[in-house]
Design a protein around this motif. Structure first.
Motif, PDB file in Angstrom:
ATOM      1  N   TYR A  59       3.307   1.335   1.647  1.00 31.48           N
ATOM      2  CA  TYR A  59       2.259   0.514   1.053  1.00 31.48           C
ATOM      3  C   TYR A  59       2.666   0.091  -0.358  1.00 31.48           C
ATOM      4  O   TYR A  59       3.413   0.789  -1.043  1.00 31.48           O
ATOM      5  CB  TYR A  59       0.935   1.286   0.998  1.00 31.48           C
ATOM      6  N   ILE A 110      -6.600   4.687   3.685  1.00 29.50           N
ATOM      7  CA  ILE A 110      -6.091   3.385   3.255  1.00 29.50           C
ATOM      8  C   ILE A 110      -7.039   2.270   3.718  1.00 29.50           C
ATOM      9  O   ILE A 110      -7.348   1.340   2.965  1.00 29.50           O
ATOM     10  CB  ILE A 110      -4.673   3.148   3.818  1.00 29.50           C
ATOM     11  N   LEU A 165      -3.797  -4.607  -2.017  1.00 33.21           N
ATOM     12  CA  LEU A 165      -3.171  -3.463  -1.345  1.00 33.21           C
ATOM     13  C   LEU A 165      -2.502  -3.979  -0.066  1.00 33.21           C
ATOM     14  O   LEU A 165      -3.165  -4.516   0.819  1.00 33.21           O
ATOM     15  CB  LEU A 165      -4.224  -2.404  -1.007  1.00 33.21           C
ATOM     16  N   HIS A 166      -1.191  -3.833  -0.006  1.00 25.99           N
ATOM     17  CA  HIS A 166      -0.422  -4.429   1.080  1.00 25.99           C
ATOM     18  C   HIS A 166       0.262  -3.355   1.923  1.00 25.99           C
ATOM     19  O   HIS A 166       0.751  -2.348   1.373  1.00 25.99           O
ATOM     20  CB  HIS A 166       0.642  -5.371   0.518  1.00 25.99           C
ATOM     21  N   THR A 167       0.306  -3.582   3.223  1.00 24.66           N
ATOM     22  CA  THR A 167       1.082  -2.728   4.121  1.00 24.66           C
ATOM     23  C   THR A 167       2.465  -3.332   4.301  1.00 24.66           C
ATOM     24  O   THR A 167       2.584  -4.513   4.642  1.00 24.66           O
ATOM     25  CB  THR A 167       0.397  -2.621   5.491  1.00 24.66           C
ATOM     26  N   ARG A 174      -4.069   6.884   7.088  1.00 24.82           N
ATOM     27  CA  ARG A 174      -4.376   5.539   7.576  1.00 24.82           C
ATOM     28  C   ARG A 174      -5.871   5.238   7.401  1.00 24.82           C
ATOM     29  O   ARG A 174      -6.251   4.127   7.004  1.00 24.82           O
ATOM     30  CB  ARG A 174      -3.973   5.414   9.042  1.00 24.82           C
ATOM     31  N   ARG A 226      -9.107  -0.187   1.291  1.00 28.73           N
ATOM     32  CA  ARG A 226      -8.953  -1.643   1.414  1.00 28.73           C
ATOM     33  C   ARG A 226     -10.319  -2.331   1.540  1.00 28.73           C
ATOM     34  O   ARG A 226     -10.525  -3.421   1.020  1.00 28.73           O
ATOM     35  CB  ARG A 226      -8.067  -1.929   2.619  1.00 28.73           C
ATOM     36  N   GLY A 245       4.348  -8.686   4.403  1.00 28.52           N
ATOM     37  CA  GLY A 245       4.314  -7.345   4.995  1.00 28.52           C
ATOM     38  C   GLY A 245       5.199  -7.210   6.211  1.00 28.52           C
ATOM     39  O   GLY A 245       5.733  -8.141   6.726  1.00 28.52           O
ATOM     40  N   ARG A 288       4.421   6.741   3.047  1.00 28.33           N
ATOM     41  CA  ARG A 288       3.222   7.520   3.373  1.00 28.33           C
ATOM     42  C   ARG A 288       3.406   8.977   2.994  1.00 28.33           C
ATOM     43  O   ARG A 288       2.446   9.650   2.616  1.00 28.33           O
ATOM     44  CB  ARG A 288       2.848   7.364   4.847  1.00 28.33           C
TER      45      ARG A 288
END
Length: 227
Positions: free
Chosen positions: A218, A194, A210-212, A191, A198, A227, A172
């Motif tokens: 990310y 993002i 888009l993955h956390t 956040r 998404r 994740g 981040r």
């Protein structure tokens, strides 16, 4: 250097393949337009050698789809026995970078491939593609699966940085610096952005891109991510 040959004449394709491989190039080959287009879009090539008369999708249509639909700017050299001015103009209008009439010298073809790929490597990238998601800085456009996605300037910068670093985890802190430099807003702003991003690039589609990555950051990837 990685080169893709799209040529249905097996003898010509084998000659080019062997010649470039002897120079230390990594070479892939396709014998029809459908396979060639798939490799051209999904692979990471430095140059494409493209025949015009191909089964499935001809060279002109393939080049046009590569440029306009897939937004790929890989250098393309067209090979053909058609060497009239009209034929050449049609090729250039489709997006080819060079045009070489058959019969040709393998030595000349290799030299042209080298020049085009080196020239392209010195250009700053303005387009990125990850899976079916593409971003064009010059046109300020984002597409996923052919659908235009409108992003505000902050989301555009955020996505551009992610696309410049595909398939790797971005912290981040790195994202905040990419978007706001040394003056990031409050701790929840990233956040929120993002989440908004998404909603636009993932929610309307079947699979997330888009993955956390919990505890790390990310990742933008069209591969399955835990994740």
């Amino acid at each position: 250097m990685k080169v893709l040959i799209i040529e249905d004449n097996k003898d010509i394709a084998a000659s080019i393949y062997d010649y470039l491989e002897a120079y230390g190039y990594t070479v892939d080959a396709a014998g029809d337009g459908v396979t060639g287009l798939h490799l051209a879009v999904s692979g990471n090539y430095d140059a494409i050698i493209l025949d015009l008369c191909l089964p499935g999708i001809d060279g002109i249509d393939l080049c046009r789809r590569l440029r306009h639909d897939a937004k790929r700017q890989i250098p393309v050299i067209m090979l053909t026995a058609r060497d009239s001015l009209e034929n050449k103009l049609e090729g250039f209008n489709a997006g080819t970078d060079d045009y070489l009439a058959k019969p040709f010298s393998l030595k000349e073809l290799a030299a042209r491939v080298k020049v085009l790929s080196e020239r392209a490597s010195h250009k700053p990238a303005t387009q990125w593609v990850v899976g079916d998601l593409s971003l064009d800085v010059d046109a300020h456009e984002v597409y996923r699966a052919g659908m235009l996605i409108n992003l505000n300037p902050t989301l555009f910068r955020l996505l551009m940085f992610l696309m410049q670093n595909p398939h790797r985890v971005i912290t981040r802190e790195d994202l905040e610096y990419a978007v706001w430099k040394d003056d990031p807003p409050d701790s929840d702003a990233l956040r929120t952005h993002i989440s908004n991003l998404r909603q636009l690039i993932d929610k309307p589609f079947d699979s997330p891109i888009l993955h956390t990555i919990r505890g790390f950051g990310y990742k933008l990837s069209d591969n399955h991510v835990d994740g």
